[in-house]
Design a protein around this motif. Structure first.
Motif, PDB file in Angstrom:
ATOM      1  N   MET A 115      32.793  53.636  64.255  1.00 44.99           N
ATOM      2  CA  MET A 115      31.950  53.861  65.432  1.00 44.99           C
ATOM      3  C   MET A 115      32.451  55.107  66.164  1.00 44.99           C
ATOM      4  O   MET A 115      33.649  55.231  66.446  1.00 44.99           O
ATOM      5  N   PRO A 116      31.564  56.043  66.477  1.00 47.25           N
ATOM      6  CA  PRO A 116      32.000  57.350  67.012  1.00 47.25           C
ATOM      7  C   PRO A 116      32.693  57.283  68.367  1.00 47.25           C
ATOM      8  O   PRO A 116      33.522  58.136  68.680  1.00 47.25           O
ATOM      9  N   ASN A 117      32.375  56.293  69.170  1.00 43.19           N
ATOM     10  CA  ASN A 117      32.920  56.252  70.530  1.00 43.19           C
ATOM     11  C   ASN A 117      34.047  55.229  70.698  1.00 43.19           C
ATOM     12  O   ASN A 117      34.361  54.825  71.821  1.00 43.19           O
ATOM     13  N   SER A 118      34.642  54.808  69.592  1.00 40.38           N
ATOM     14  CA  SER A 118      35.713  53.809  69.671  1.00 40.38           C
ATOM     15  C   SER A 118      36.938  54.391  70.367  1.00 40.38           C
ATOM     16  O   SER A 118      37.318  55.538  70.129  1.00 40.38           O
ATOM     17  N   LYS A 119      37.542  53.575  71.212  1.00 35.46           N
ATOM     18  CA  LYS A 119      38.747  53.988  71.938  1.00 35.46           C
ATOM     19  C   LYS A 119      39.898  53.055  71.575  1.00 35.46           C
ATOM     20  O   LYS A 119      39.685  51.946  71.074  1.00 35.46           O
ATOM     21  N   LEU A 120      41.103  53.515  71.844  1.00 36.61           N
ATOM     22  CA  LEU A 120      42.287  52.700  71.579  1.00 36.61           C
ATOM     23  C   LEU A 120      42.198  51.369  72.315  1.00 36.61           C
ATOM     24  O   LEU A 120      42.612  50.327  71.796  1.00 36.61           O
ATOM     25  N   GLU A 121      41.634  51.403  73.498  1.00 33.73           N
ATOM     26  CA  GLU A 121      41.478  50.184  74.291  1.00 33.73           C
ATOM     27  C   GLU A 121      40.623  49.149  73.562  1.00 33.73           C
ATOM     28  O   GLU A 121      40.881  47.941  73.640  1.00 33.73           O
ATOM     29  N   ASP A 122      39.598  49.618  72.837  1.00 35.79           N
ATOM     30  CA  ASP A 122      38.731  48.698  72.090  1.00 35.79           C
ATOM     31  C   ASP A 122      39.521  47.972  71.003  1.00 35.79           C
ATOM     32  O   ASP A 122      39.372  46.760  70.807  1.00 35.79           O
ATOM     33  N   TYR A 123      40.351  48.731  70.288  1.00 41.50           N
ATOM     34  CA  TYR A 123      41.180  48.123  69.243  1.00 41.50           C
ATOM     35  C   TYR A 123      42.140  47.098  69.848  1.00 41.50           C
ATOM     36  O   TYR A 123      42.298  45.988  69.319  1.00 41.50           O
ATOM     37  N   ASN A 124      42.777  47.488  70.934  1.00 43.36           N
ATOM     38  CA  ASN A 124      43.746  46.587  71.560  1.00 43.36           C
ATOM     39  C   ASN A 124      43.083  45.308  72.061  1.00 43.36           C
ATOM     40  O   ASN A 124      43.665  44.219  71.969  1.00 43.36           O
TER      41      ASN A 124
END
Length: 319
Positions: free
Chosen positions: A80-89
């Motif tokens: 997903m192009p707008n994925s952030k580290l926060e999303d993974y965490n």
């Protein structure tokens, strides 16, 4: 729409709720897999929003599929192009609290992602928490993961040591070295393939001129029968001896052992290919395949004392 229609059909023919539930969740999962297979990531993500909600209708199904939900969710975030580290965490933290049996596995993979993002200190802190985590009786799988967590936390001590060895004072540097070495020595008591950890530990030992310990570690890794055969172990020993100016006789001896291990591995690989071929009836009529099998068995029985050149694996694969 297809999921809804499927439920309506099941209701019409008075099919049980359990059957309807399994059918609808199976359709949803199939749609996710199909979308991912064709790289339709947005479509897969939309189905994925629905899938965990469906599983919540059955605690057993949800518990059994938690790791699947986690794996798919992380894979979708990767694309997903707008994925952030926060999303993974957020996903990792949620899965750790929902599934204690996969807590260590999730923690380890979360630390890998933090490492990729350059968050070394955060990854180390996460692994330290995982290292001290306990819940109920530890399974064999959890024990192995716990050892990996311990190993990677020590490896991060080495990474920090490398990064700061020319900026910290000797006391702070030695503190990182001591933390890493204590845990790595403990890890090396467990037979396995520990290549990056061995190399890191030896580098630190050489930095502090502890050549006796470095040589012992490398010799044990290469020649201890409890460890799996590993050509790399002999490469590391050879490179170390060469740096130390060892004689050609010593270097040649190490290379000969490495060559024997590699050839043994090639013969086993060739055996695997031949056995796979003989699973198919069409190959059982081919005399050349049986000749290859006979040659391989002969080499295995001879203990590689004479001709140690295995059949060409590429040739076997293309027959």
């Amino acid at each position: 729409l297809q999921i809804t229609e499927g439920l309506q059909i099941h209701k019409k023919f008075n099919i049980s709720y359990g059957s309807r539930f399994r059918h609808s969740t199976r359709i949803c999962l199939e749609r996710i897999r199909e979308a991912m297979l064709h790289h339709r990531w947005q479509e897969a993500a939309e189905y994925m929003v629905f899938y965990p909600q469906k599983l919540e209708g059955s605690e057993i199904e949800y518990r059994q599929n938690r790791e699947l939900i986690w794996r798919i969710s992380i894979e979708l975030l990767h694309h997903m192009p707008n994925s952030k580290l926060e999303d993974y965490n957020n996903i990792h933290e949620r899965m750790k609290h929902l599934g204690v049996k996969i807590y260590l596995k999730v923690s380890l993979e979360q630390s890998f992602h933090l490492m990729l993002c350059g968050q070394i200190e955060e990854a180390k802190q996460l692994l330290a928490i995982g290292e001290s985590w306990r819940y109920g009786k530890e399974s064999a799988s959890q024990h192995q993961t716990a050892k990996l967590i311990q190993a990677y936390r020590s490896l991060l001590d080495y990474v920090i040591w490398c990064d700061k060895k020319f900026t910290l004072d000797d006391t702070d540097m030695h503190s990182y070295f001591r933390q890493a070495s204590v845990h790595l020595k403990e890890i090396f008591k467990n037979p396995g393939v520990w290549d990056p950890f061995i190399v890191s530990y030896v580098e630190m030992l050489e930095f502090y001129d502890d050549h006796e310990e470095a040589l012992k570690i490398l010799n044990d890794y290469a020649y201890d029968d409890t460890f799996p055969p590993n050509p790399n172990a002999h490469v590391f020993l050879y490179q170390y001896l060469k740096r130390r100016g060892a004689s050609d006789k010593k270097l040649t001896k190490v290379l000969k052992v490495k060559q024997q291990i590699q050839k043994k591995g090639d013969i086993k690989k060739a055996l695997g290919i031949v056995m796979d071929m003989l699973d198919f009836a069409c190959w059982r009529k081919e005399l050349e395949v049986w000749r290859s099998l006979n040659d391989i068995i002969g080499k295995l029985n001879s203990g590689y004392e004479h001709d140690t050149t295995p059949p060409d694996c590429q040739t076997l694969a293309e027959m």
